[in-house]
Design a protein around this motif. Structure first.
Motif, mmCIF file in Angstrom:
data_model
loop_
_atom_site.group_PDB
_atom_site.id
_atom_site.type_symbol
_atom_site.label_atom_id
_atom_site.label_comp_id
_atom_site.label_asym_id
_atom_site.label_seq_id
_atom_site.Cartn_x
_atom_site.Cartn_y
_atom_site.Cartn_z
ATOM 1 N N LEU A 155 12.054 -5.708 -7.835
ATOM 2 C CA LEU A 155 10.751 -5.069 -8.017
ATOM 3 C C LEU A 155 9.630 -6.099 -7.979
ATOM 4 C CD1 LEU A 155 11.488 -2.422 -10.797
ATOM 5 C CD2 LEU A 155 11.285 -2.068 -8.324
ATOM 6 N N LEU A 156 9.903 -7.286 -8.513
ATOM 7 C CA LEU A 156 8.903 -8.355 -8.491
ATOM 8 C C LEU A 156 8.575 -8.746 -7.052
ATOM 9 C CD1 LEU A 156 7.238 -10.349 -10.214
ATOM 10 C CD2 LEU A 156 9.164 -11.943 -10.018
ATOM 11 N N TRP A 157 9.605 -8.874 -6.237
ATOM 12 C CA TRP A 157 9.393 -9.238 -4.831
ATOM 13 C C TRP A 157 8.667 -8.123 -4.081
ATOM 14 C CZ3 TRP A 157 9.501 -13.840 -2.828
ATOM 15 C CH2 TRP A 157 10.301 -14.825 -3.402
ATOM 16 N N ILE A 158 9.044 -6.884 -4.357
ATOM 17 C CA ILE A 158 8.375 -5.760 -3.689
ATOM 18 C C ILE A 158 6.903 -5.710 -4.082
ATOM 19 C CG2 ILE A 158 8.249 -3.239 -3.539
ATOM 20 C CD1 ILE A 158 11.295 -3.184 -3.815
ATOM 21 N N GLY A 159 6.622 -5.842 -5.381
ATOM 22 C CA GLY A 159 5.238 -5.823 -5.844
ATOM 23 C C GLY A 159 4.410 -6.936 -5.242
ATOM 24 N N THR A 160 4.980 -8.138 -5.198
ATOM 25 C CA THR A 160 4.268 -9.266 -4.610
ATOM 26 C C THR A 160 4.017 -9.037 -3.119
ATOM 27 O OG1 THR A 160 5.279 -10.775 -6.221
ATOM 28 C CG2 THR A 160 4.330 -11.756 -4.224
ATOM 29 N N GLY A 161 5.020 -8.482 -2.433
ATOM 30 C CA GLY A 161 4.863 -8.179 -1.007
ATOM 31 C C GLY A 161 3.755 -7.173 -0.748
ATOM 32 N N LEU A 162 3.692 -6.150 -1.595
ATOM 33 C CA LEU A 162 2.634 -5.151 -1.440
ATOM 34 C C LEU A 162 1.259 -5.772 -1.657
ATOM 35 C CD1 LEU A 162 4.222 -2.072 -3.273
ATOM 36 C CD2 LEU A 162 3.821 -2.323 -0.812
ATOM 37 N N ASN A 163 1.136 -6.617 -2.670
ATOM 38 C CA ASN A 163 -0.145 -7.264 -2.925
ATOM 39 C C ASN A 163 -0.532 -8.215 -1.801
ATOM 40 O OD1 ASN A 163 -1.517 -6.659 -5.598
ATOM 41 N ND2 ASN A 163 0.605 -6.894 -6.261
ATOM 42 N N LEU A 164 0.419 -8.964 -1.299
ATOM 43 C CA LEU A 164 0.132 -9.859 -0.178
ATOM 44 C C LEU A 164 -0.331 -9.081 1.045
ATOM 45 C CD1 LEU A 164 3.020 -12.489 -0.349
ATOM 46 C CD2 LEU A 164 0.562 -12.988 -0.382
ATOM 47 N N ALA A 165 0.377 -7.978 1.336
ATOM 48 C CA ALA A 165 0.048 -7.198 2.527
ATOM 49 C C ALA A 165 -1.325 -6.545 2.409
ATOM 50 C CB ALA A 165 1.126 -6.137 2.762
ATOM 51 N N ALA A 166 -1.585 -5.908 1.268
ATOM 52 C CA ALA A 166 -2.859 -5.204 1.095
ATOM 53 C C ALA A 166 -4.030 -6.174 1.044
ATOM 54 C CB ALA A 166 -2.814 -4.351 -0.165
ATOM 55 N N ALA A 167 -3.886 -7.262 0.288
ATOM 56 C CA ALA A 167 -4.966 -8.248 0.207
ATOM 57 C C ALA A 167 -5.173 -8.930 1.552
ATOM 58 C CB ALA A 167 -4.648 -9.276 -0.879
ATOM 59 N N GLY A 168 -4.082 -9.231 2.228
ATOM 60 C CA GLY A 168 -4.188 -9.869 3.543
ATOM 61 C C GLY A 168 -4.912 -8.986 4.538
ATOM 62 N N TYR A 169 -4.569 -7.689 4.542
ATOM 63 C CA TYR A 169 -5.249 -6.781 5.466
ATOM 64 C C TYR A 169 -6.739 -6.688 5.146
ATOM 65 C CZ TYR A 169 -6.918 -2.670 7.842
ATOM 66 O OH TYR A 169 -7.668 -1.822 8.610
ATOM 67 N N ALA A 170 -7.081 -6.565 3.864
ATOM 68 C CA ALA A 170 -8.487 -6.456 3.477
ATOM 69 C C ALA A 170 -9.275 -7.680 3.929
ATOM 70 C CB ALA A 170 -8.605 -6.265 1.962
ATOM 71 N N CYS A 171 -8.704 -8.860 3.768
ATOM 72 C CA CYS A 171 -9.401 -10.094 4.152
ATOM 73 C C CYS A 171 -9.528 -10.211 5.675
ATOM 74 C CB CYS A 171 -8.666 -11.311 3.598
ATOM 75 S SG CYS A 171 -8.735 -11.458 1.798
ATOM 76 N N VAL A 172 -8.450 -9.902 6.390
ATOM 77 C CA VAL A 172 -8.484 -10.046 7.846
ATOM 78 C C VAL A 172 -9.396 -8.997 8.475
ATOM 79 C CG1 VAL A 172 -7.084 -10.003 9.942
ATOM 80 C CG2 VAL A 172 -6.215 -11.125 7.910
ATOM 81 N N SER A 173 -9.422 -7.794 7.922
ATOM 82 C CA SER A 173 -10.316 -6.766 8.463
ATOM 83 C C SER A 173 -11.778 -7.123 8.201
ATOM 84 C CB SER A 173 -9.981 -5.390 7.879
ATOM 85 O OG SER A 173 -10.215 -5.355 6.480
ATOM 86 N N LEU A 174 -12.061 -7.802 7.077
ATOM 87 C CA LEU A 174 -13.419 -8.293 6.820
ATOM 88 C C LEU A 174 -13.798 -9.349 7.851
ATOM 89 C CD1 LEU A 174 -15.959 -8.474 4.998
ATOM 90 C CD2 LEU A 174 -14.715 -10.192 3.642
ATOM 91 N N TRP A 175 -12.882 -10.263 8.134
ATOM 92 C CA TRP A 175 -13.114 -11.272 9.174
ATOM 93 C C TRP A 175 -13.366 -10.614 10.520
ATOM 94 C CZ3 TRP A 175 -9.663 -11.617 13.335
ATOM 95 C CH2 TRP A 175 -9.962 -12.615 14.264
ATOM 96 N N ALA A 176 -12.579 -9.580 10.869
ATOM 97 C CA ALA A 176 -12.735 -8.913 12.159
ATOM 98 C C ALA A 176 -14.091 -8.237 12.268
ATOM 99 C CB ALA A 176 -11.617 -7.884 12.355
ATOM 100 N N TRP A 177 -14.588 -7.704 11.143
ATOM 101 C CA TRP A 177 -15.894 -7.062 11.172
ATOM 102 C C TRP A 177 -16.985 -8.081 11.467
ATOM 103 C CZ3 TRP A 177 -20.596 -7.404 8.850
ATOM 104 C CH2 TRP A 177 -21.472 -6.341 9.082
ATOM 105 N N PHE A 178 -16.961 -9.223 10.778
ATOM 106 C CA PHE A 178 -17.966 -10.254 11.030
ATOM 107 C C PHE A 178 -17.837 -10.807 12.446
ATOM 108 C CE2 PHE A 178 -18.305 -10.595 6.325
ATOM 109 C CZ PHE A 178 -19.683 -10.493 6.237
#
Length: 377
Positions: free
Chosen positions: A3-26
């Motif tokens: 569960l720890l690995w799954i939770g960390t994976g979800l946070n990495l994926a969601a945070a990573g997408y949010a950051c990369v989509s912000l970069w793509a917008w700029f």
């Protein structure tokens, strides 16, 4: 530990997408215009299939009558002789007597896709070889035609298409629908484009040459296809032509006043996207920032995951603020508080969209998992 690995994976994926989509917008905002508006006066035929009295139909259609393009005709098509859209078109004909506007009423049906049937019926009226297709709920600026047709001068370009932003016309539910477009769909399309993908085409605008349409098999090849806009682009790409994403963003009406209408509409969109790109759709849950970050923290409540959640949430808020500061739209700034609910609803719709393929469209039940047109398959 799992569960720890799954939770960390979800946070990495969601945070990573949010950051990369912000970069793509700029990145998109800073990119120089690749094509100057066409001022040669190359003649254009604009095809507008209509159906019913949609909200702000007069205002949206009128924006096409105010173009600074030197030479164009407007073609409007309906199937029923008592369609309320006829009154709107007749009003425009009276208001703009010098503009070549034609209204066609033709009940012939050529397949399951009634929009394509309408376009098949309209095409013989098109006097020019440069064609622009645009949905009835689209509003555009006066330089729209000059900008979206400019890339067609390049023989290597197959189609030109435009992203769009939501224009809320129905209160709370329409504002939530605008967030579907502005805060989920458009950022994901920009991100794909930033990484080099041109596997898209949007009904908001498709500009193409008549020779391209003929080469891919004409509208008839799409008469039983649900995602007709996507396939116009895809068949053009398979024929070796490029797709251009215009730097112009047009408006689209979002007028749902009830939850049920919004749910049905968005579920149709999502199932259509799933049919086009099943693998990408299966992974698109990472775009639903707030519930995915929350679930990740519940499964793995560690300090690194808290920091990841703060990073992802911050990037999501920054993207929302930046998007609205860059436009002249009178957006609801407090709608940023709706984004967690928007993401949660999207997550639920995504899960339901995985269950089966049927969609409702203009009173008909269609199967989203239809076969691709076969001419260039």
């Amino acid at each position: 530990m799992l569960l720890l690995w799954i939770g960390t994976g979800l946070n990495l994926a969601a945070a990573g997408y949010a950051c990369v989509s912000l970069w793509a917008w700029f990145r998109c905002q800073r990119a120089p215009a690749t094509h100057q508006p066409d001022r040669t006066g190359r003649a254009v035929s604009v095809l507008k299939p209509l159906h019913g009295a949609e909200p702000r139909l007069y205002e949206n259609l009128r924006s096409f009558c105010l173009q600074d393009h030197a030479n164009y005709q407007l073609l409007f098509g309906v199937r029923e002789a008592d369609d309320p859209a006829i009154t709107v078109v007749e009003r425009l004909i009276a208001e703009f007597p010098r503009l070549p506007i034609r209204l066609m009423v033709d009940p012939r049906i050529h397949g399951a896709n009634l929009k394509i049937s309408n376009l098949i019926n309209l095409l013989p009226l098109a006097a020019h070889d440069w064609l622009v297709l645009a949905d009835s709920d689209i509003s555009v600026p006066s330089d729209y035609l000059s900008r979206v047709t400019a890339p067609l001068s390049d023989a290597g370009v197959g189609i030109v298409t435009c992203l769009y932003h939501g224009v809320a016309e129905g209160g709370f539910w329409s504002r939530l629908g605008c967030l579907f477009i502005d805060d989920w769909f458009a950022p994901s399309a920009r991100l794909a484009h930033a990484f080099g993908s041109t596997r898209f085409a949007f009904g908001s605008t498709i500009a193409l040459r008549r020779e391209t349409l003929t080469a891919i098999g004409g509208f008839g090849i799409l008469c039983d296809t649900l995602a007709d806009d996507f396939w116009l682009g895809e068949l053009s790409r398979r024929a070796g032509l490029r797709t251009v994403l215009s730097d112009l963003v047009v408006g689209t009406e979002v007028s749902e006043t009830r939850f049920s209408a919004l749910w049905t509409h968005e579920l149709r969109w999502l199932r259509t996207i799933r049919a086009i790109a099943p693998a990408g759709f299966a992974l698109s849950f990472v775009c639903f920032t707030w519930p995915v970050l929350a679930l990740g923290l519940i499964l793995a409540p560690t300090l690194p995951n808290v920091l990841l959640a703060l990073l992802g949430g911050g990037a999501r808020v920054m993207r929302y603020v930046a998007q609205r500061r860059s436009t002249a739209r009178s957006s609801h700034w407090h709608d940023i508080g709706l984004t967690p609910y928007r993401d949660l609803l999207l997550l639920l719709e995504w899960a339901v969209a995985l269950t089966h393929w049927r969609v409702e469209w203009r009173g008909r039940e269609l199967h989203a998992r239809n076969h691709a047109p076969t001419r260039y398959s």
